[in-house]
Design an enzyme around this catalytic site. Structure first.
Site, short mmCIF file in Angstrom:
data_model
loop_
_atom_site.label_atom_id
_atom_site.label_comp_id
_atom_site.label_asym_id
_atom_site.label_seq_id
_atom_site.Cartn_x
_atom_site.Cartn_y
_atom_site.Cartn_z
N GLU A 46 0.79 -1.27 -0.12
CA GLU A 46 0.02 -0.12 0.06
C GLU A 46 0.90 1.37 -0.02
O GLU A 46 1.38 1.64 1.16
CB GLU A 46 -0.95 0.05 1.27
CG GLU A 46 -1.90 -1.16 1.39
CD GLU A 46 -3.05 -1.03 0.38
OE1 GLU A 46 -3.29 0.22 0.09
OE2 GLU A 46 -3.77 -1.93 0.11
N CYS B 45 -2.24 9.26 2.09
CA CYS B 45 -1.67 8.78 0.94
C CYS B 45 -2.64 9.44 -0.02
O CYS B 45 -2.45 9.31 -1.43
CB CYS B 45 -1.47 7.35 1.09
SG CYS B 45 -3.33 6.65 1.56
P1 NAD Z 1 6.92 5.39 8.06
O1 NAD Z 1 8.13 6.32 8.09
O2 NAD Z 1 5.77 5.30 9.12
O3 NAD Z 1 7.28 3.95 7.48
C1 NAD Z 1 6.43 2.83 7.27
C2 NAD Z 1 7.00 1.53 7.91
O4 NAD Z 1 8.00 1.12 7.03
C3 NAD Z 1 7.19 1.82 9.22
O5 NAD Z 1 6.68 0.63 9.94
C4 NAD Z 1 8.66 1.57 9.38
O6 NAD Z 1 9.34 0.86 10.41
C5 NAD Z 1 9.17 0.71 8.02
N1 NAD Z 1 10.39 0.99 7.61
C6 NAD Z 1 11.10 2.20 7.30
N2 NAD Z 1 12.26 1.96 6.99
C7 NAD Z 1 12.49 0.73 6.54
C8 NAD Z 1 13.34 -0.14 6.17
N3 NAD Z 1 14.60 0.23 5.81
N4 NAD Z 1 13.28 -1.48 5.90
C9 NAD Z 1 12.19 -1.79 6.57
N5 NAD Z 1 10.95 -1.47 7.02
C10 NAD Z 1 11.26 -0.14 7.10
O7 NAD Z 1 5.85 5.68 6.85
P2 NAD Z 1 6.25 6.44 5.35
O8 NAD Z 1 6.98 5.32 4.74
O9 NAD Z 1 7.06 7.75 5.54
O10 NAD Z 1 4.75 6.57 4.92
C11 NAD Z 1 4.37 7.73 4.15
C12 NAD Z 1 4.14 6.90 2.77
O11 NAD Z 1 3.35 5.99 2.95
C13 NAD Z 1 3.59 7.88 1.81
O12 NAD Z 1 4.03 7.57 0.32
C14 NAD Z 1 2.37 7.47 1.82
O13 NAD Z 1 1.49 7.78 0.32
C15 NAD Z 1 2.24 6.27 2.08
N6 NAD Z 1 0.82 5.61 2.33
C16 NAD Z 1 0.17 4.82 1.72
C17 NAD Z 1 -0.93 4.35 2.30
C18 NAD Z 1 -1.87 3.56 1.52
O14 NAD Z 1 -2.73 2.60 2.02
N7 NAD Z 1 -1.64 3.32 0.26
C19 NAD Z 1 -1.39 4.66 3.43
C20 NAD Z 1 -0.67 5.61 4.21
C21 NAD Z 1 0.63 6.00 3.64
#
Ligand code: NAD
Length: 528
Positions: free
Chosen positions: A222, A256
């Site tokens: 997602e 998102c």
């Molecule tokens: P975040 O920083 O909370 O990271 C998401 C998850 O990834 C966390 O649980 C984190 O521990 C894990 N993570 C981070 N780095 C990692 C690595 N190197 N290896 C393994 N796991 C790792 O959130 P984010 O990624 O900044 O979230 C924002 C993004 O998520 C945006 O692009 C947004 O559009 C997308 N998003 C999508 C949805 C959807 O349902 N499609 C919903 C919310 C957010």
């Protein structure tokens, strides 16, 4: 909301593989299979969410300064309603489905059984820390899986409350929360799971997919994307401005589905900007920064990332632009940019900034959208012309789409939610969530010895008579010609009379009358 919530302790890395192994042992005892056990877990989870509602709101305030209204609407109440609906439908979802097949297979009662996958991993993101973990969890529980949940380390207070709810409400041998950051997630990803559901950015999405591939583990990803808003010449522009305002301000753009950029025809530009300005004031009468309804950016890293994007634009700031580092506050900001090469158009903003370009020609606008990103998570268009909306939908792709509003296709817990291409793969929610965490196990229960006479055609020696028998009973005739055109029988054609455009209907009626006259003549000739 003065209560301070302490972050959850990080799970020791040494415990991670043992936790996953414990859950796998539970799965292998078949404890999660009875539907009543799954229902009990869901009911307990409902109460866990209900009893901790004020803590959910307090945690979201602490992490994002999200108002109680937004917190309960998108996390607390939203999830509770999703559970109640899942409980209503789980029996139907889980039912074995008989499948209609050909004559030879009929006696074996073919069906699809809905089986749990096993042990699944759910990795959540910080912007909706409850919805994005418990949302997929509901489908995984309903489908009979054991689940490891890894909340985002960024939304610490929410992770603490989430951990409390899960550990107090659910069977500890079947559900576990692992708290931590990259090292813990990396160790988790080294374990074998039967499915991984990851929500977050595409860079980490690729890390997750690579780790999953080593175990042949399927994934739901997602992700995000650059979500366009196409405002056409036929739009009710005041309504568009108001609804874009709402969609952009929600969670301070950390959604998102947030509108990422807009395309506006020159005839609508001024009205759009002036309505945006007045709507801002109506939504936040005490001013944006002092309003309790407007959230903050989750941490300084993201605050500085968004601030830098605003500073790097070569566009003209039409509304807002202010920031306050001490509060991690960023004004709702609207920027007129020249083209897709602007800094604000290069990546998902994930903050309260809306760049827009002026384009008059609709086809040019669609080309622009497909150039910027041809698989965003969401696509929005504002037009009062239904045909125009269909034209736009038919020439673009996106995870989901809303016509004449923003966010709305993603608001219901009943509708499938997921991306396509760069915005992800797979979807979940309600029955889609149940299916996402189920294996569709094709099953036949073959008829006994009495059926051998019919099955004889499949056994060697392969005599020509057996093939002839097979052909006679089972071979189907094509209803299409060599050049790929559908062939409709005279009778079928007659049945479809009335369908098609006006010209076709007239031709059909004339041909039918001629056909009937011909038949009548033939009958008369025979009588004579
Ligand atoms: P975040 O920083 O909370 O990271 C998401 C998850 O990834 C966390 O649980 C984190 O521990 C894990 N993570 C981070 N780095 C990692 C690595 N190197 N290896 C393994 N796991 C790792 O959130 P984010 O990624 O900044 O979230 C924002 C993004 O998520 C945006 O692009 C947004 O559009 C997308 N998003 C999508 C949805 C959807 O349902 N499609 C919903 C919310 C957010």
């Amino acid at each position: 909301m003065s209560k301070t919530i302490t972050p959850p302790p990080t799970t020791p890395i040494s415990e991670i593989s043992a936790t996953v192994a414990r859950l796998r042992t539970t799965f292998q005892t078949h404890r999660t299979r009875p539907i009543e056990w799954r229902k009990q877990q869901l009911r307990k989870l409902w109460w866990g969410l209900h009893d901790n509602e004020s803590d959910i709101a307090a945690a979201l305030w602490q992490d994002l300064r999200k108002s109680e209204h937004e917190a309960l609407q998108s996390d607390g109440i939203w999830l509770k309603n999703a559970i109640i609906d899942a409980l209503k439908d789980i029996d139907t979802w889980a039912k074995e489905v008989p499948v209609t097949v050909d004559l030879l297979s009929k006696a074996s009662s073919p069906s699809i059984r809905k089986e749990p996958l096993g042990v699944v991993l759910i990795i959540g993101a910080y912007n909706y820390p409850f919805q994005l973990t418990i949302g997929p969890l509901l489908g995984a529980i309903a489908a009979g899986n054991c689940v490891v949940i890894k909340p985002s380390e960024i939304s610490e207070a929410s992770s603490a409350i989430l951990t409390k709810i899960i550990t107090e409400s659910l069977d500890p041998d079947a559900f576990a929360v692992i708290n931590g950051a990259i090292p813990e997630t990396t160790t988790l990803l080294e374990q074998k799971f039967d499915k991984i559901c990851y929500t977050g950015n595409g860079v980490v999405g690729r890390i997750v997919a690579t780790a999953a591939a080593k175990h042949l583990t399927p994934t739901i990803l997602e992700l995000g994307g650059l979500n366009p808003v196409i405002i056409t010449k036929n739009a009710d522009v005041k309504l568009a401005a108001r609804r874009v305002c709402w969609g952009k301000a929600l969670n301070a753009g950390q959604v998102c589905l947030s509108p990422d950029y807009a395309i506006i025809p020159s005839s609508k530009e001024l009205e759009f900007i002036s309505t945006m300005t007045t709507t801002w004031k109506k939504f936040y009468p005490s001013g944006l920064q002092s309003s309790p309804d407007y959230p903050r950016i989750v941490n300084s890293r993201h605050f500085h990332r968004i601030k830098k994007l605003i500073e790097s634009t070569s566009g003209e700031i039409r509304i807002g632009g202010n920031t306050d580092e001490a509060e991690k506050f960023i004004d709702l900001t609207v920027v007129k940019v020249n083209d897709e090469n602007d800094a604000l158009m290069k990546e998902e903003i994930f903050g309260p900034v809306l760049p827009y370009v002026v384009i008059d020609d609709l086809d040019e606008a669609l080309e622009f959208v497909n150039r910027v990103s041809d698989t965003p998570l969401a696509l929005y268009t504002f037009t009062t012309d239904k045909k125009e909306a269909d034209y736009i939908l038919g020439r673009t792709r996106s995870g989901g789409a809303t016509v004449n509003d923003t966010i709305w296709h993603g608001a219901s817990h009943k509708l499938a939610f997921g991306g396509v291409g760069e915005s992800g793969m797979g979807n979940y929610r309600d029955k889609f969530g149940f299916d996402a965490f189920s294996h569709h196990r094709t099953t036949v229960r073959q008829a006994g010895g009495w059926f051998e006479a019919v099955l004889d055609a499949r056994y060697p020696p392969y005599l020509p008579s057996k093939l002839a028998q097979y052909r006679m009973l089972l071979e189907k005739k094509p209803n299409f010609s060599r050049d790929g055109k559908a062939r409709v029988s005279w009778f079928g054609w007659l049945l479809s009379l009335g369908g098609g455009d006006k010209k076709t209907v007239v031709v059909k009626y004339v041909a039918t009358i001629l056909g009937l006259v011909y038949l009548k003549n033939q009958l008369d000739a025979r009588r004579r």
